[in-house]
Design a protein around this motif. Sequence first.
Motif, mmCIF file in Angstrom:
data_model
loop_
_atom_site.group_PDB
_atom_site.id
_atom_site.type_symbol
_atom_site.label_atom_id
_atom_site.label_comp_id
_atom_site.label_asym_id
_atom_site.label_seq_id
_atom_site.Cartn_x
_atom_site.Cartn_y
_atom_site.Cartn_z
ATOM 1 N N GLN A 1 0.847 -1.197 0.000
ATOM 2 C CA GLN A 1 0.000 0.000 0.000
ATOM 3 C C GLN A 1 0.879 1.242 0.000
ATOM 4 O OE1 GLN A 1 -2.533 -0.737 3.484
ATOM 5 N NE2 GLN A 1 -4.312 -0.535 2.161
ATOM 6 N N VAL B 1 -2.128 -5.631 -12.083
ATOM 7 C CA VAL B 1 -3.148 -4.791 -11.453
ATOM 8 C C VAL B 1 -4.232 -5.646 -10.810
ATOM 9 C CG1 VAL B 1 -4.770 -2.893 -11.831
ATOM 10 C CG2 VAL B 1 -2.624 -2.961 -13.115
ATOM 11 N N GLU C 1 -6.964 -4.340 -7.806
ATOM 12 C CA GLU C 1 -7.390 -3.071 -8.378
ATOM 13 C C GLU C 1 -8.058 -3.221 -9.736
ATOM 14 O OE1 GLU C 1 -7.046 0.016 -6.732
ATOM 15 O OE2 GLU C 1 -6.671 -1.425 -5.131
ATOM 16 N N ASN D 1 -11.309 3.123 -14.323
ATOM 17 C CA ASN D 1 -9.965 3.567 -14.676
ATOM 18 C C ASN D 1 -9.998 4.838 -15.525
ATOM 19 O OD1 ASN D 1 -8.161 1.165 -13.760
ATOM 20 N ND2 ASN D 1 -9.857 0.200 -14.832
ATOM 21 N N THR E 1 -5.621 4.287 -10.709
ATOM 22 C CA THR E 1 -6.221 4.398 -9.382
ATOM 23 C C THR E 1 -6.816 5.794 -9.235
ATOM 24 O OG1 THR E 1 -4.499 2.961 -8.522
ATOM 25 C CG2 THR E 1 -5.776 4.225 -6.914
ATOM 26 N N LEU F 1 -3.716 3.294 -0.682
ATOM 27 C CA LEU F 1 -4.075 2.750 -1.987
ATOM 28 C C LEU F 1 -2.917 1.969 -2.601
ATOM 29 C CD1 LEU F 1 -5.732 5.989 -3.433
ATOM 30 C CD2 LEU F 1 -6.920 4.044 -2.399
ATOM 31 N N TYR F 2 -3.277 1.082 -3.522
ATOM 32 C CA TYR F 2 -2.288 0.456 -4.401
ATOM 33 C C TYR F 2 -2.339 1.261 -5.705
ATOM 34 C CZ TYR F 2 -2.464 -3.391 -1.056
ATOM 35 O OH TYR F 2 -2.398 -4.145 0.094
ATOM 36 N N ASN F 3 -1.407 2.176 -5.843
ATOM 37 C CA ASN F 3 -1.540 3.238 -6.835
ATOM 38 C C ASN F 3 -1.013 2.842 -8.210
ATOM 39 O OD1 ASN F 3 -2.332 5.651 -5.001
ATOM 40 N ND2 ASN F 3 -0.545 4.772 -3.971
#
Length: 802
Positions: free
Chosen positions: A66, A80, A85, A106, A118, A133-135
Amino acid sequence: MIANEQLRSTDILTREKILSDYRLASESRQVSLLGRRDVMGGRAKFGIFGDGKELAQLAAARSFKQGDFRSGYYRDQTFVAALGELRWNEFFAQLYAHADLNADPNTGGRSMNGHFATRWVDEQGLWRSQTDLYNSVCDIAPTAGQIPRAVGLAYASKLYRQNPALQDMPGFSRNGNEVIFATIGDASTSQGMFWETMNAAGVLQVPLLMSVWDDGYGISVPVEYQTTKGSISKAMAGLQRDADDRGIEIITVKGWDYVALLEAYDQAARICREQHVPVLVHVQELTQPQGHSTSGSHERYKSKKRLTWEGEHDCNRTFRSWIITNGYATGDELDAIDTEAKQVARDARSSAWSAFQESMKPDLTDALDLLQRTARHNPKSAELMAIREQLRKEHLPLRRDAVSAVRKALRLVRMDKSDVKAPLQTYLEKTAGKAADMYHSFLFSQSPDSPMLITGTPAHYTDESVTVDGYILMQRYFDNLFSRDERVVAIGEDVGKIGDVNQGFAGLQEKFGELRITDTGIRETTIIGQGIGMAMRGLRPIVEIQYFDYIYYALATLTDDLATLHYRTKGGQKAPLIIRTRGHRLEGIWHSGSPLGAMLGSLRGIHVLVPRNMTQAAGFYNTLIKGDDPALVIECLNGYRLKERLPDNLSEFCLPLGVPETLRVGSDLTVVTYGSMCRIVMEAASQLADMGIQLEVIDVQSLLPFDRHHQIVESIKKTNRVIFADEDVPGGASAFMMQQVVDQQDAYRYLDSPPRTLSAKAHRPPYGSDGDYFSKPNVDDVIEAAYALMSESDPARFPAIL
């Protein structure tokens, strides 16, 4: 190969995790296969997929935490998805260009498939917490275009770790622990953007983890035509760090070797995260089971031997063998997973396609009903019903088909009474409103922080206000700005030690430190990329392109990435970068400094500001710092030694965007200009006044946006004549200004003479003052152009000069 004890001890290789990876790899492969089938069947226009890269991407995702960032490649679907995500129905929605954020969060259908983003900006346009977030930064299609920003994303981690003043910015960093996972196809490493980025990362020592997915080809061109030694890791060996020199770490690994991939990414991420050392992971021997894309078959350029090898080394196939050999599952168990994966992919495809069709249905149904109602009792009923029938028979109808049918019908009944045409017109107005949101919104910020909402604060002067050189005014301004906002950093060639070539930052590096004001190498593309990445992570960078003509080095990054970012994510991402440069009036082919037409054609999505002096520049910087849009500010190169009064409210003074200023009031002719041309036009106006001609001189100040409130046409209503003057080539910015005023503002209604443009010659100016005089508009040119217009109108009063 047998799992080693190190990985077992870290609990990476559990049966549950391994089978979870296998399931996701299988699902990803299936959506790739179905995606290609959808393109070939006409459901989608184009497809490019991540098949053959599944295993490497799963391994990379295992080391992603994260707050980390992916600046990636349009084949990264498995990566992804592994981060949680991407859902497969979203994958298909993007393939179908479903223009709804609920279907494709997206890009809202604005980008082709494989472009992941993201949403780190909320519905109001304000920052969300990136550390939660997982950017993924929104992908772009131009090869290697995703790479320059990666160095800036990584550089932000360095600043967050090393600058204690930034510790009070929650939501953007956890002590600089964020790693930037950049991904690129092997053939794209031939691009200069990649090499420049890797060199910059090695110099800066930032946590950039660069993955090269190497499947041996760039479309049909094999690697031996792409890369020295046929290997990017061998070609870049000179950047390898050692005991004596800093550099980058280089790791090579086979893309079909599950355990080795996990080990490689675990090692690479730890080096990046803990040591802030960039790492290149060269993932070799990958395959492309379906070839490059849906544009053709790889059987046209790969030998049978190569195709056989690819089949044997397909990563999903080797993963399956490894699982069975090591006793993690039986063949029957994996067959069951594969069967389930196929069904998951089919269900996602079916769900996405149904949702896409349903989104079209109201407009299609309304159009069919409307055409039928319009045809009733109409003399042209047969023609109208033919239009309806053609729409009804469309195999895969889109919204455009419905709208086009109604437009045809409206043309057909154009002579009918208004009550016949009104329902058709209402339908088109309604669908145009939908289209405006779906396809035209968010070119610029629509948030409460938009710089377009700043109305402006006038400069304030007193009897004690001092007069200084322009460069000193800029020094004072930047000194004040850096003192009051710790987020602000400046980078560029010569901006630090010597305070920039025109001394606007003189002495400020010594005062604020190298982390705040930093010299860079001669590398315009990654200067811009460095700024974009920092701006994406909550900082407020001002990056310098030393002279305006040098901006061409960075134009691809500016136009493909920065200018489109807010638009292509439909407001989901932003990068409020300020690009500072200087131009106008300097002699020479490569330092003439006025390529505005190229910028206006390329940088829609970036504000383009052209202040005439340093006071106006400071006012624009204040506005931009308060806002959240990117902007290009072009200072006047010949203005740094000119005298200006120093405003007492230098830190509060703001200039609104898109608002011209009338510099001189006149009644005979309006001259519209900007930048250094303002001084030339004002001098001409003084001389013309002696000849009985009163010019009204308007400084547009801002080219993008341009005259938002249509002030210029109000001047033309009074003078009935206009000249658009600038230093760009013919058909450049002067033509743009004419189009905006004559076309958009309907100024043609009020003109008694044809509108004129006064621009430079078609070539760049040769070196020397004479070259400048004969190539760019000068005072004499302005006088004679204005006089000629007046002579044409009243030759008795103003007899021809030439």
